[in-house]
Write an enzyme that holds these catalytic residues in place. Structure first.
Site: not given
Ligand SMILES: [Zn+2]
Length: 148
Positions: A102, A108, A110, A39-40
């Site tokens: 979202q 996705h 996490h 995750d960025i």
């Protein structure tokens, strides 16, 4: 919640472009149905996203096979994060729809290593409506399951 919101059309969303290799990512692993990448935003070190390779928006849109593959990949990644970063806790977070939190509309999950006082917060407003209401809710869900 993160401030970034991706409104791209299906097939052109940021995760579809990542799966296609059109944009760079720090990939962790992949299999036939899923891909895991950093995750960025990195809420904590080792924060990974597990996404379906196929574009699907929410939990309701993925196949049972994709659902199984996502959780299997998440468990692999969680074990790796535990070994690599040794966090005292681990949270899985999966959001559906804007009201559900979202922000990228491609399914996705996490995998988030957790630490004391790391700033993560999720309000949990208990209602405790009582046994009769719980029985009613369960009956509604059982009826819906039979329809499905
Ligand atoms: Zn997509």
């Amino acid at each position: 919640m993160p401030m970034f919101v991706d409104h791209s059309p299906p097939g052109q969303c940021i995760f579809c472009r990542l799966v296609a290799g059109e944009i760079p990512s720090a990939k962790v692993c992949e299999d036939a149905l899923t891909v895991a990448f950093m995750d960025i935003g990195q809420v904590n070190p080792g924060h990974v996203l597990v996404a379906t390779k196929r574009h699907a928006v929410t939990l309701l849109d993925i196949t049972p096979e994709e659902a199984a593959a996502v959780l299997q990949t998440a468990q692999r990644v969680a074990r790796a994060a535990q070994a690599a970063f040794d966090p005292p806790g681990m949270t899985l977070f999966q959001a559906n729809g804007p009201v559900g939190g979202q922000t990228v509309f491609h399914f996705h999950l996490h995998v988030l290593p957790r630490h004391e006082d790391d700033g993560m917060a999720l309000a949990w407003p208990r209602k405790e409506p009582g046994g009769a209401v719980l029985q009613d809710y369960a009956a509604r869900l059982r009826a819906a399951l039979q329809d499905g």
